[in-house]
Design a protein around this motif. Structure first.
Motif, PDB file in Angstrom:
ATOM      1  N   GLU A  29       0.872  -1.320  -0.043  1.00  0.00           N
ATOM      2  CA  GLU A  29       0.038   0.074   0.052  1.00  0.00           C
ATOM      3  C   GLU A  29       0.950   1.225  -0.031  1.00  0.00           C
ATOM      4  O   GLU A  29       0.564   2.262  -0.709  1.00  0.00           O
TER       5      GLU A  29
ATOM      6  N   TYR B  16       2.205   1.742  -3.614  1.00  0.00           N
ATOM      7  CA  TYR B  16       1.281   2.486  -4.339  1.00  0.00           C
ATOM      8  C   TYR B  16       1.079   4.006  -4.012  1.00  0.00           C
ATOM      9  O   TYR B  16       0.894   4.696  -4.916  1.00  0.00           O
TER      10      TYR B  16
ATOM     11  N   PHE C 279       0.463  -1.214 -12.821  1.00  0.00           N
ATOM     12  CA  PHE C 279       0.466  -1.260 -11.635  1.00  0.00           C
ATOM     13  C   PHE C 279      -1.121  -1.027 -11.301  1.00  0.00           C
ATOM     14  O   PHE C 279      -1.507  -1.648 -10.209  1.00  0.00           O
ATOM     15  N   GLU C 280      -1.750   0.126 -11.834  1.00  0.00           N
ATOM     16  CA  GLU C 280      -2.814   0.660 -11.457  1.00  0.00           C
ATOM     17  C   GLU C 280      -3.768  -0.447 -11.947  1.00  0.00           C
ATOM     18  O   GLU C 280      -4.888  -0.704 -11.181  1.00  0.00           O
TER      19      GLU C 280
ATOM     20  N   ARG D 258      -3.803  -3.618  -9.865  1.00  0.00           N
ATOM     21  CA  ARG D 258      -3.738  -3.332  -8.344  1.00  0.00           C
ATOM     22  C   ARG D 258      -4.194  -4.480  -7.508  1.00  0.00           C
ATOM     23  O   ARG D 258      -3.754  -5.061  -6.419  1.00  0.00           O
ATOM     24  N   GLU D 259      -5.612  -5.122  -8.086  1.00  0.00           N
ATOM     25  CA  GLU D 259      -6.282  -6.167  -7.205  1.00  0.00           C
ATOM     26  C   GLU D 259      -5.739  -7.597  -7.325  1.00  0.00           C
ATOM     27  O   GLU D 259      -6.040  -8.481  -7.036  1.00  0.00           O
TER      28      GLU D 259
ATOM     29  N   ILE E 203       2.692   5.357  -7.216  1.00  0.00           N
ATOM     30  CA  ILE E 203       1.634   5.175  -8.108  1.00  0.00           C
ATOM     31  C   ILE E 203       0.422   6.251  -8.119  1.00  0.00           C
ATOM     32  O   ILE E 203       0.222   7.083  -8.772  1.00  0.00           O
ATOM     33  N   ASP E 204      -0.242   6.515  -7.099  1.00  0.00           N
ATOM     34  CA  ASP E 204      -1.198   7.302  -6.670  1.00  0.00           C
ATOM     35  C   ASP E 204      -1.004   8.782  -6.521  1.00  0.00           C
ATOM     36  O   ASP E 204      -1.608   9.606  -7.068  1.00  0.00           O
TER      37      ASP E 204
END
Length: 210
Positions: free
Chosen positions: A124, A127, A148-149, A152-153, A131-132
């Motif tokens: 997390e 990310y 990666f986005e 993500r799951e 990423i975020d």
């Protein structure tokens, strides 16, 4: 575990699919790379699918784990192609710093969720930072941030489930003989390919079960 490869039947392209749970091996031959048959075949399946990043797998209605070996190969390939891209090099280093401790944990304790789950906060954090909240970036880095986005799951499903591999080696081992035979023969016949796949499924099942 699912994988697929293209073969030639007297010059006409078709696709061979392999499905394996690591003990049993099944092959399917289809005229295209469409995955409609998988939706029917896996209807009601309650397990997890391990696959590469082919988009046809994305809509399968079950938990998924994407093969991290494929991700690492792609990252390394682009690293060789872009040796002076400092931004991308830093991104790859961040991915390395995330994955290496997880793999070391697998080497020590095996695929045990009780040990691997503690890495979820680090995922997390990766990310959130890379990423975020990341600033706009150049093309190569942006491509992997999108991957990666998008996944993500399904990149780190194995952290939460005992015995779930982070790679698709089982499917690749099962289908490897088709690639070898393809090099030897060049093409299959319509009648011969069905006999070959049936016998190969039996042989690989026996091999997997020792």
């Amino acid at each position: 575990h699912i994988d697929e490869t293209r073969i030639s039947i007297l010059g006409a392209p078709e696709f061979v699919w392999v499905l394996t749970d690591g003990s049993h091996v099944m092959f399917r031959l289809t005229p295209s790379r469409e995955t409609h048959f998988l939706h029917r075949l896996l209807a009601g399946y309650g397990g997890t699918i391990v696959s590469d990043f082919y988009g046809g797998y994305d809509a399968l209605p079950c938990l998924q784990q994407k093969c991290l070996v494929h991700l690492i190969r792609d990252l390394n390939d682009d690293l060789w192609k872009n040796p002076f891209d400092r931004e991308y090099e830093q991104f790859v280093a961040a991915v390395r710093d995330l994955l290496v401790p997880i793999f070391e944990e697998v080497d020590r304790f095996g695929l045990k969720a009780c040990h691997l789950r503690k890495h979820r906060p680090l995922v997390e954090r990766f990310y959130r930072i890379h990423i975020d909240d990341a600033a706009p970036c150049q093309e190569v880095t942006a491509k992997y941030k999108k991957r990666f986005e998008r996944y993500r799951e399904s990149l780190f499903t194995f952290l939460e489930h005992d015995g779930l591999p982070w790679n698709n080696n089982a499917a690749e081992r099962a289908i490897r003989h088709i690639a070898i035979q393809r090099k030897i023969s060049g093409a299959f016949t319509a009648k011969g390919v069905n006999h070959y796949l049936r016998l190969l499924a039996i042989a690989q099942t026996c091999r997997f079960q020792k």
